[in-house]
Each structure stands twice: as C-alpha cells, then as structure tokens.
Design a protein around this motif. Structure first.
Motif, short mmCIF file in Angstrom:
data_model
loop_
_atom_site.label_atom_id
_atom_site.label_comp_id
_atom_site.label_asym_id
_atom_site.label_seq_id
_atom_site.Cartn_x
_atom_site.Cartn_y
_atom_site.Cartn_z
N TRP A 149 0.77 -0.99 -0.28
CA TRP A 149 -0.40 0.14 0.20
C TRP A 149 1.35 0.87 0.30
CZ3 TRP A 149 -0.56 3.62 3.89
CH2 TRP A 149 -1.53 4.44 4.03
N THR A 166 -12.63 3.38 -0.80
CA THR A 166 -13.48 2.84 -0.75
C THR A 166 -14.61 2.66 -1.49
OG1 THR A 166 -12.13 1.16 1.26
CG2 THR A 166 -14.21 0.60 0.30
N TRP A 225 -7.42 -7.77 -7.27
CA TRP A 225 -7.37 -7.08 -6.39
C TRP A 225 -6.93 -5.67 -6.95
CZ3 TRP A 225 -11.82 -9.66 -4.76
CH2 TRP A 225 -11.34 -11.19 -4.38
N TRP A 227 -5.40 -2.32 -3.96
CA TRP A 227 -5.41 -1.42 -3.12
C TRP A 227 -6.11 -0.33 -3.12
CZ3 TRP A 227 -3.19 -2.60 1.30
CH2 TRP A 227 -2.28 -3.76 1.30
N PHE A 231 -8.26 0.31 2.96
CA PHE A 231 -8.23 -0.68 3.24
C PHE A 231 -8.90 -1.02 4.24
CE2 PHE A 231 -4.17 -0.47 4.04
CZ PHE A 231 -3.97 -1.47 4.56
N ASN A 232 -7.73 -0.58 5.25
CA ASN A 232 -7.81 -0.70 7.02
C ASN A 232 -8.96 -0.20 7.54
OD1 ASN A 232 -6.78 1.61 6.46
ND2 ASN A 232 -5.50 1.11 8.12
N ALA A 234 -12.01 -0.63 5.95
CA ALA A 234 -13.81 -1.12 5.28
C ALA A 234 -13.93 -1.76 5.60
CB ALA A 234 -12.73 -1.02 3.96
N ARG A 270 -14.47 -8.75 -1.75
CA ARG A 270 -13.22 -7.85 -1.70
C ARG A 270 -13.46 -7.05 -0.30
NH1 ARG A 270 -17.39 -6.68 -6.22
NH2 ARG A 270 -17.90 -4.68 -5.39
N TYR A 271 -14.06 -6.68 -0.07
CA TYR A 271 -14.15 -6.43 1.36
C TYR A 271 -12.92 -7.08 1.98
CZ TYR A 271 -17.54 -2.76 0.49
OH TYR A 271 -17.92 -1.66 0.55
N ARG A 274 -9.43 -6.88 1.48
CA ARG A 274 -8.98 -5.87 2.09
C ARG A 274 -8.84 -5.87 3.73
NH1 ARG A 274 -13.48 -3.06 -0.74
NH2 ARG A 274 -12.96 -2.64 -3.22
N SER A 275 -9.76 -6.62 4.10
CA SER A 275 -9.68 -6.31 5.85
C SER A 275 -8.46 -7.91 6.26
CB SER A 275 -10.73 -6.56 6.53
OG SER A 275 -11.61 -7.43 6.08
N LEU A 286 -2.58 -8.62 -6.36
CA LEU A 286 -3.30 -7.40 -6.00
C LEU A 286 -2.11 -5.82 -6.02
CD1 LEU A 286 -4.60 -5.35 -3.58
CD2 LEU A 286 -3.15 -6.69 -1.66
#
Lengths: 294, 514
Positions: A149, A166, A225, A227, A231-232, A234, A270-271, A274-275, A286
């Motif tokens: 990231w 997001t 996927w 970035w 992202f963190n 979401a 997707r969620y 990201r997590s 990614l």
C-alpha cells in the motif's frame, strides 16, 4: 470543499443522463487503444454534461466517474444508508509493470533492493527479474502486483494522483458495461461470480483488453484485487474491534449482519480481501489504480 | 527461461519460509501478550511436539502420553483443482491440499500453537474457526490471513471431543462449500477405549454450475448454495473417494471406529452403514457413548459423531447418507471392505432361491425374466441410439403374456385356439384382428351374444375383466394380437383409458347387433 449534497433524484438523473451515447462511441474508438478512448470519453462527457454544469475533464488515461450515490455493503446503525460520491477521475486500467518501472527509475528508494522493510514485505516486486528489469516471466503492460500500500500510495503521489477510496472504487465498480447499477445486470453479476470461483492465474494478461464498464473503466473485476486508500477501515476485523462500537465481524454467519445485500458474495470477497491486508503486504494478485480529484 | 522459473519458485519458497519465520519471531513482543503461550505459566505442560496430520480416511495414531504438552500444528491453505467425479474437476479450497482437511489429534489440556499459512498462489484470504477452541470466533479473527502470509495463535484444549474446524471468511457458505473443513479430535485425559481400526470420514455438499456429472471444470453456484440444492453430496471430498480400491478395510472380528464429520455447509447427514449396526455411538462427537445398537445416526452440519462396531462377517459394507437420493444420485456413498472367513451362523447368505407365483407372475417367473431381459435390451439400445424405442411393443407382449397366463388361458387355451363350439379362438382370429377397439371394449366391459369367428358361430359370454389396469389390458391385447399366428400393432394405454371412460352400452354385444 464539502461534497455537494443534491436531491437524490437529481443526482441519479445526472449519473444516468450524462453518458447515454458513450457505448457506441467507445465501440468506434476501441481500435485506437484505451488511452485514446479514455481521453475521448472525457471530451464526449463534457459534451454530454454541458446542459447541467460543465464537467471538469479527466486527465489522460483516466475517465470521469460522475457524481452519484453509493450504498455501502456494510454500515453501522449510525452510518448513513447512502453516501454521496463527488465526481472524480479514475484510471481506466490498473497500473502496469511498465508504468511502475518508470516510477522506480525516478525513485530509487522504491527499488526492490532499497525499499525499507517497513514499507514493503519480503515479496515486494518478487516476480520482477531485477531492480530495473521486468524479465521474461511477466508482461510489461500487465498489472503490477506484489506491491505494498505504501508503494502504491507513493506511485500515485509521484504521478500527481491519489489512491481511490473504498467508496469511490466500489461506486465505479458497481457499474456493468451497460448500466451504472450493475446489481441489476444478471449477466454482469454472473461473470463476476465466475471469476471469483475460478482458479487464480499465475501470469497476468495485459490490461485494457476487457470490456469497459458504463463509465469507461476497465478491469475493476476479473483481473487482480486493488489497493484502496482506506483499505484498513473498510471492515472491522478482530484486531480492530476496539476501534468500533460495532460487534460486526467478517466471520462466519455474523459476517452477513448489517450487510446491505447478503447475496453479494463478490462484494463480501472484496471487503474480506481488503481487511486481510496490512499496509506493507504484497500479494501476487493485488495491484492498484489511481484516482484524482476533479 | 525454465531455469529462471525454477529459480523463481525456489526463491518464492525461500521467501515464504523467511516471511513465516519472521512473523513467528516477531509475534510474541510486548505489544501482543496473547494466549497462554505468552504467559508461559502453564505448569501442567510438559515438553513440546509437532502434531502428526493425516488426510482422510487415515487418522493419526492414538496419543499414548499421559500428560498435557505444547503441540505445534501447521496447516497450509491451498486452492487446488481436483477431481470431483469422473471427468469433472472442481476448484477446491482446502486445509492441507485435500478435502476434508488434515485430521488433527491432540489431548485434553494440550496447548496448541496453531499456524495457518495461506499459499502465495491463493486468490482469497482465509482463516480457521476450530470448534475445539474456547474463545470468540474459535480462532477466526486471529488466523485471518492474506495470500502468501501466515498467522499464528494459541489455544488450550479445555474440552475433549471430536470437533469440526472450518474456514469462517465471508462469504462463509462459499468457503465451506468449496471444501474448507476438517476434524480435530481432542482425546479425553483417559483416552477412548482401544479399537483395532480407526478411520476419518467427512461428508460435504457441493454446488456446481453444471448438473451432476457435467464434465469439465465446474465452479461454485451461489444460487444453488443459497437454495440448499446441492449437485454433489460426497464423503471425503469427491465421488468415489471411498469406493473400490480406495475403500476402507477391516478383518472379520476387528472393532472399527469411524470419526465422522459433516462439513455441510447446509445438509444434515443420516449416517448409516448398510449391513452393520453401530455397537456404540458417541452422539454429536461428545465423549460419552450414550447409545448402543444404532442403525442410523444424525450428523449435523458443522458437527460430528464417533461410532464403534465389530465386524462379524466378511463382505462389502456400503456407507451412505440414508437420505437416499444423495447416496443414489449425488455421490454420498463409501465402502468398508471386510475380509476373513464366512460366519454362516451370523449371516447365512442366500439359502433358498425359489419361484414364487403371485396373482400375476412376478419375480422369478419366465415372463418376468423375459421382461427384464427385454428392458435391459431396450436400455442398451436406447443408450446407443436414443431414437430406438421400437422395443416397447416387445415388452408389452412379454408383460401381456403374464396377464394372459393368469386371466385368459383357461378359456382361450395356451395356444389361443379356444374350445371348439364354446370358446372362440384368438389364433388367426379375423374377428379380433378386424377391430382393435372392439377387443378393448370386450375385455373391459365383457362380451356376450352371437359372433362369427373364422366362419364359425359362437354364442357365449365373457365376463368383464374390469379389474385389469389400463396397462394390463393394453399388454394382454398386444400379446394376443401378436401371438398365435397374429400380427398387429400394439394397444396403448391411452387407447384403453379412453374406451374405459366411455359408456359401456353399445360395446359388449356381438356381431348380430351391429
């Protein structure tokens, strides 16, 4: 610089009315390559949007995603059901190896041999042959992957852009090739589901080959996927539980609690993806694309 | 180029190892005092070992030690394309490369240091929820892992029993539906009673875009999963994973224990072994064998059962989900092959093979055999050419003969010649062959009055055979019209049905009234 809050109906009309003519024009221009068609889209968009308000043009290689309303997959009791999205520019395709190489050439500290471990894990650009060599194993205009990231963010800043949020990413990605509300496009949903259920590739094909979506953006689905800036935030994971009053977790049955559409498996994935990330992570599938304010 | 790739692979492996090592080393710093491992004050623990992991149907050996220890368990998540059935491939998401996932065996009181590695080639992040864990999410949050990374957490096995573990990443029905489940056995302090053989059997339901048997790479079908309409229901990950030379085995006189799990994601299993009775059942995978002498035991989705039984006689014992469409049509079928000497006192085999004649010639009769043989022929013929259906008439004739032998031959005689002056013949009978509908009416409603057959007059009465079904009437007339030197078309069930629905009045009289 507050986002514009229009009446819902008005916003929807704009989002729907602007690009009515575009698909056919895209068809005409497709032979000239995505850069050109993206650029043309900008011209066309400004033509189409003139009656309401003159739309700012998107820079080359980007398209304008018009103002609209996004309904998040997850929200807490106090979060709004609908989030307004201001018009922004989004990269037509994910950033490629060749584009990333230009960035590395200009910024030696992001070379594989020099990058700080804090900003990218051990696998950073691992499929490149060397610091400044792509090698035979990868395709120059395939999406760059194995980037953290931090690296993606640095690239965007160097390019005078930023990472999409997001909300922006999901808003743009909700559009199918023919309509902004892809959730009502059965064929579109089927294709996304098929991608998620298929094996991961070991070598990425070039960008710009898939069909553009309603806004003219390509490869938001079905390649890698990507970035996003936030992202963190979401999703609330176990580690971040303390950050939120919500008991929301991504796991097991509770993963669906509070979700807008429990049948949207692709969005859950997707969620979920990201997590699972940390900012220094690099992953084989990614990559990222840039956004820009208009 | 090739060496390039090889080097790359080696590099990948190396960097993964390094990354993993780095993570583990970096884990227990002051900011993360998580789990009993970090406290290091558990005096009940003696030593340290690495868990033996096995793939189904094998089970790791029983635990011999009599104290708790620290057990290291490492499982790698892989997304792999494997065989679901003949010609059918599926993208499985696995714990350890196979479905079901590796069997983990530990002892009550053990401290488990669990490492979940997600292979770099994975498309998805994954995690693990072990039902044997006491703690929120069963380890799910602590083990959530992006592709090419690994996570570690520790838990103390407080409760003994047989537990399911599974991936709990959203959308969880898809992760579990792709095969992400397995079993962890926490042996009670005193262990389970000793048996001769132990096996690992786990059921799961799969939802593919194509129908059962559709060839090629099949992918997960979300709509079927949401509707709980599986295409496949299988033991140990695929159709035929436990049959033929992959069957589990035992010898006569041995005691067999099955550790049975049900990964779901949706169906409950009516677990049954055909021809065996479970001597002991530990319902729902608990530690008390609270049931004896059980035929079928229920295994909930995300649950388990332990069954013990002694095999007394040799043979093949079929393992099924007794919700039988799943066994017959969707693959829920396995085998236990028992070898050894016969025990005729327990099971005699077939002692008498006798003909039994019911009201209509049934199983064992010549006509029935003929029907069976013709049906087999037809099936074979249709298989090679779906257009062939001409054998239908032959089947009708064969079946009709059964009806004739039961109902008609006493009067009309075996050769269809009838009795001169009393019963008109069927053999080469112009009267019968001239009018198909009249024959149908005659059989259903009876026949009386004068009639001329082959130039001879008859004046008798045939009682109504209205107890015959439409199919029987059609068959017996088809038989008569194609036997005794006759040759005619078949009488169909719809024809019979139509005539039976008519008023009988004008139908049952003979020639002279027409």
């Amino acid at each position: 610089m507050k986002p514009e809050f229009r009446k819902k109906s008005e916003v929807r009309m704009r989002a729907a009315a602007g690009p009515v003519l575009r698909p056919s024009v895209f068809g005409l221009l497709s032979g000239f390559g995505f850069q050109l068609s993206g650029f043309s889209a900008v011209l066309l968009l400004s033509l189409c949007a003139t009656p309401a308000a003159p739309a700012a043009p998107a820079p080359p290689g980007m398209v304008r995603v018009p103002t609209g309303v996004f309904r998040p997959l997850f929200r807490g009791d106090v979060d709004p059901k609908e989030v307004p999205v201001r018009a922004f520019a989004l990269g037509v395709h994910p950033v490629t190896n060749a584009e990333f190489l230009d960035f590395i050439r200009a910024n030696p500290r992001w070379r594989r041999s020099q990058v700080k471990r804090l900003f990218a894990d051990d696998n950073y650009l691992k499929d490149w042959a060397g610091d400044l060599e792509l090698g035979d194993a990868i395709t120059t205009n395939a999406p760059v992957t194995w980037v953290s990231w931090f690296a993606a963010k640095a690239f965007a800043a160097w390019a005078g852009k930023r990472l999409p949020t997001t909300t922006e990413w999901e808003f743009a990605a909700a559009a199918s090739p023919t309509r902004p509300d892809g959730e009502n496009d059965a064929e579109f949903k089927k294709q996304i589901a098929a991608w998620h259920a298929s094996p991961s590739l070991t070598r990425w094909p070039p960008v710009g080959t898939s069909r553009a979506n309603f806004y003219g953006v390509r490869e938001l689905h079905g390649l890698v996927w990507e970035w996003v800036a936030d992202f963190n935030t979401a999703m609330v994971t176990g580690d971040a539980r303390g950050d939120s009053g919500l008991e929301r977790q991504l796991f097991c049955g509770s993963g669906s609690q509070g979700a807008k559409d429990v049948s949207d498996y692709a969005a859950f994935m997707r969620y979920g993806f990201r997590s699972s990330l940390k900012a220094d992570y690099t992953v084989h599938n990614l990559g990222f694309r840039c956004a820009k304010d208009l | 180029m090739k060496t390039n790739m090889l080097t790359l692979k080696a590099l990948q492996a190396l960097t993964l190892t390094l990354a993993t090592a780095g993570l583990i080393a970096a884990e227990p710093d002051s900011t993360k005092p998580k789990g009993p491992a970090a406290k290091g004050t558990d005096s009940s623990l003696v030593g340290e070992e690495t868990a033996v992991l096995t793939q189904a149907p094998q089970v790791p050996p029983p635990i011999k030690r009599t104290h708790a220890t620290k057990v290291k368990v490492k499982i790698e998540v892989r997304e792999v394309v494997k065989k679901m059935a003949d010609g059918v491939d599926y993208l499985y998401w696995t714990f350890g490369g196979d479905v079901p996932g590796s069997f983990i065996r530990i002892r009550e009181g053990d401290l488990v240091e669990f490492t979940l590695a997600n292979h770099p080639s994975s498309k998805m992040p994954h995690n693990i929820d072990l039902h044997a864990v006491t703690g929120p999410g069963g380890g799910a949050a602590s083990s959530f892992t992006a592709p090419g990374h690994s996570s570690q957490f520790s838990f103390k096995a407080l409760n003994p029993g047989l537990y399911v573990y599974h991936c709990a990443t959203a959308p969880v029905p898809m992760h579990v539906g792709n095969g992400m489940y397995g079993l962890i056995l926490v042996e009670p302090k005193d262990g389970f009673p000793k048996v001769d053989r132990e096996y690992y059997v786990m059921q799961g339901d799969f939802y593919t875009t194509g129908k059962y048997g559709a060839e090629g790479l099949q992918t997960f079908d979300q709509e079927k999963a949401t509707d709980e309409r599986p295409t496949y229901v299988v033991f140990n990950g695929s159709v035929g994973a436990m049959v033929g030379d992959k069957a589990i085995t035992a010898k006569v006189g041995e005691t067999v224990r099955l550790y049975v799990g049900n990964g779901g994601p949706n169906l409950l299993s009516s677990f049954h072994v055909i021809g065996e009775i479970f001597d002991l059942v530990y319902p729902e995978g608990g530690t008390v064998a609270s049931q004896k002498n059980v035929q079928t035991t229920l295994v909930p989705a995300g649950g388990s059962v332990i069954v013990d039984f002694k095999v007394e006689v040799p043979g093949t014992f079929i393992i099924v989900d007794h919700s039988l469409s799943r066994a017959f049509n969707k693959g829920a079928l396995g085998m236990l092959k028992v070898s050894g000497p016969e025990n005729l006192l327990v099971y005699s085999g077939k002692e008498i093979d006798a003909v039994y004649l019911g009201r209509q010639a049934e199983a064992g009769s010549e006509s029935e055999k003929q029907v069976a043989s013709l049906q087999a022929q037809m099936k074979e013929a249709i298989k090679s050419d779906p257009k062939i259906s001409g054998l239908t008439k032959d089947i009708q004739i064969a079946k009709g003969k059964g009806v004739f032998m039961q109902t008609c031959f006493v009067c009309h005689q075996l050769n269809g010649e009838g009795i001169p002056g009393q019963i008109p013949p069927l053999a080469k009978a112009d009267y019968m062959m001239a009018d198909k509908e009249r024959s149908i009416r005659g059989v259903i409603f009876g026949q009386s009055g004068e009639m001329t057959v082959n130039g001879k007059k008859y004046n008798g009465t045939m009682i109504p055979m209205n107890y015959l079904s439409d199919e029987e009437v059609a068959n017996v007339l088809t038989y008569a019209r194609n036997s005794f030197g006759n040759s005619g078309d078949a009488v169909t069930v719809p024809e019979v049905r139509r005539i039976r629905s008519e008023a009988p009045a004008p139908a049952h009289t003979g020639d002279k009234y027409e």
